[in-house]
Scaffold this motif. Sequence first.
Motif, mmCIF file in Angstrom:
data_model
loop_
_atom_site.group_PDB
_atom_site.id
_atom_site.type_symbol
_atom_site.label_atom_id
_atom_site.label_comp_id
_atom_site.label_asym_id
_atom_site.label_seq_id
_atom_site.Cartn_x
_atom_site.Cartn_y
_atom_site.Cartn_z
ATOM 1 N N LYS A 362 0.823 -1.208 0.000
ATOM 2 C CA LYS A 362 0.000 0.000 0.000
ATOM 3 C C LYS A 362 0.860 1.262 0.000
ATOM 4 O O LYS A 362 0.362 2.365 -0.241
ATOM 5 N N LYS A 363 2.148 1.090 0.286
ATOM 6 C CA LYS A 363 3.054 2.241 0.275
ATOM 7 C C LYS A 363 3.486 2.612 -1.143
ATOM 8 O O LYS A 363 4.188 3.612 -1.333
ATOM 9 N N LEU A 364 3.089 1.789 -2.116
ATOM 10 C CA LEU A 364 3.446 2.029 -3.507
ATOM 11 C C LEU A 364 2.224 2.440 -4.313
ATOM 12 O O LEU A 364 1.112 1.953 -4.075
ATOM 13 N N THR A 365 2.427 3.323 -5.270
ATOM 14 C CA THR A 365 1.362 3.735 -6.184
ATOM 15 C C THR A 365 1.629 3.129 -7.548
ATOM 16 O O THR A 365 2.668 3.402 -8.178
ATOM 17 N N VAL A 366 0.727 2.278 -8.012
ATOM 18 C CA VAL A 366 0.908 1.583 -9.288
ATOM 19 C C VAL A 366 0.651 2.544 -10.439
ATOM 20 O O VAL A 366 -0.381 3.203 -10.507
ATOM 21 N N ASN A 393 9.361 8.042 -1.468
ATOM 22 C CA ASN A 393 10.368 9.075 -1.706
ATOM 23 C C ASN A 393 10.621 9.263 -3.199
ATOM 24 O O ASN A 393 11.731 9.569 -3.634
ATOM 25 N N ASN A 394 9.574 9.041 -3.974
ATOM 26 C CA ASN A 394 9.619 9.182 -5.431
ATOM 27 C C ASN A 394 10.518 8.160 -6.118
ATOM 28 O O ASN A 394 10.920 8.357 -7.271
ATOM 29 N N ILE A 411 11.311 -7.711 -6.193
ATOM 30 C CA ILE A 411 11.151 -6.266 -6.077
ATOM 31 C C ILE A 411 12.453 -5.629 -6.535
ATOM 32 O O ILE A 411 13.531 -5.967 -6.046
ATOM 33 N N LEU A 412 12.367 -4.705 -7.484
ATOM 34 C CA LEU A 412 13.547 -4.024 -8.004
ATOM 35 C C LEU A 412 13.366 -2.515 -7.894
ATOM 36 O O LEU A 412 12.265 -1.997 -8.107
ATOM 37 N N ILE A 413 14.445 -1.829 -7.546
ATOM 38 C CA ILE A 413 14.432 -0.371 -7.504
ATOM 39 C C ILE A 413 15.105 0.125 -8.779
ATOM 40 O O ILE A 413 16.241 -0.244 -9.086
ATOM 41 N N LEU A 414 14.400 0.975 -9.539
ATOM 42 C CA LEU A 414 14.964 1.535 -10.762
ATOM 43 C C LEU A 414 15.850 2.728 -10.423
ATOM 44 O O LEU A 414 15.463 3.604 -9.648
#
Length: 424
Positions: A362-366, A393-394, A411-414
């Motif tokens: 829920k902390k992420l916006t799809v 944090n964008n 889960i990957l961070i771009l």
Amino acid sequence: MNKKRVITLVAMVALIVTLGATTAMGYVSANKYKMNLEYNYKRAMGDLSGCVSNIEIALNKASYANTMTQQNGLAAKLMRESSMAKSALAVLPITDHSLDNVTKFVTQVGDFSMTLSNKISAGQKISDEEYKTMSELEQYAKTLQSGLQNVKTNIESNQLSDEFKKTAEDFTNFPSLIYDGPFSDHINQLKPKLTEGRPQIAQGNAQNIAAEFLGVTQDKLQHTQDTAGGLPTYNFTANNGSIRICVTKAGGFISSMENSRDVTAENLSYEDASKKSASFLQGRGISDMKQTYYVINDGICTINYAYYKNDVIYYPDLIKVSVALDNGEILLFNSTGYIMNHHDRTIQAKITADQAQASVSKKLTVQKRGLALIPTPGLSEVLTYEFLCSGQNNERVLVYINATTGMEEQILILQTSDNGILTK
């Protein structure tokens, strides 16, 4: 004795005293350094012995654990002990290959445990074959622990290497473990799917294929030593050896091409490189590829492409293209990932995109979603929903949800910069 001679004599005495003191201090420092090294080696040996002992005990307990909580707890302990054992091994002053199988054993314990943890978390049961693997690992842990007890830790590094060789001999016949993990032995046994069942082509035909790919006549190529192994290729060079190109013996596919010339300037942008690489692929009949990530280093832009068909992206089917930013020349083409993995697949999701999205934090916006086939650490494949999200944090975050079970797979961070788009 005149005053000048007295001064000279005093100076000489002072010099001798200073040199003597310096020598003594150097001897003390060297002695202290040696003692510190021996202490570090002893501590590393103690840590390694303790970790291997804990691995043996945890593997023994894992054979009897019957609940998800207990099994996951033991898998986590095995991963932790394996990691600490690898750190201890890295400290030991052994530069030959006598520890290769010991290192392999420790690594496989950790990776096998991670595989089990993922399986248990997905609600699946440990198989009889996996219990058998646990038993084998336990026996080797017992053997290793026994050997470590016999290694004298208060000896110098060359002797320590000799002692370890005796221990490592017990691992000469360390078995190949088959499981779904990045260090599983079966990865090196995989066969290329694209060339499966394809006829062998002649060297002359391969040379013509390579020449056409490079846009030159076949007499500009020189045949060099071929490559054997899992992906046999005919190999050729051009332009006085600065260009190397490989053609699969089965099917006649270009597996790689590399131009080793220097790039002296950056006149082109990433957008220019993207157009050049797309045109290059199209001109060679390579279609249904979607650009994923890119990176710029030393005036070269390397772009990753994945197979894309019917709104599904197939990440295992990978092609890399590198473009020189001085003049747009293609310096590298590598389709090994595509050749190893590409084949006809039947794709069917068992849950909807909305159901899968319920598993996203829920902390992420799809922002975007779609189906994606991703490789597992052991190079098998799993169908997922890929969600491109923005974080608190964008951050730009990719979340992969299993399209059958609804479990998080990855889960990957771009990371986006002037030098490209990468993941961590």
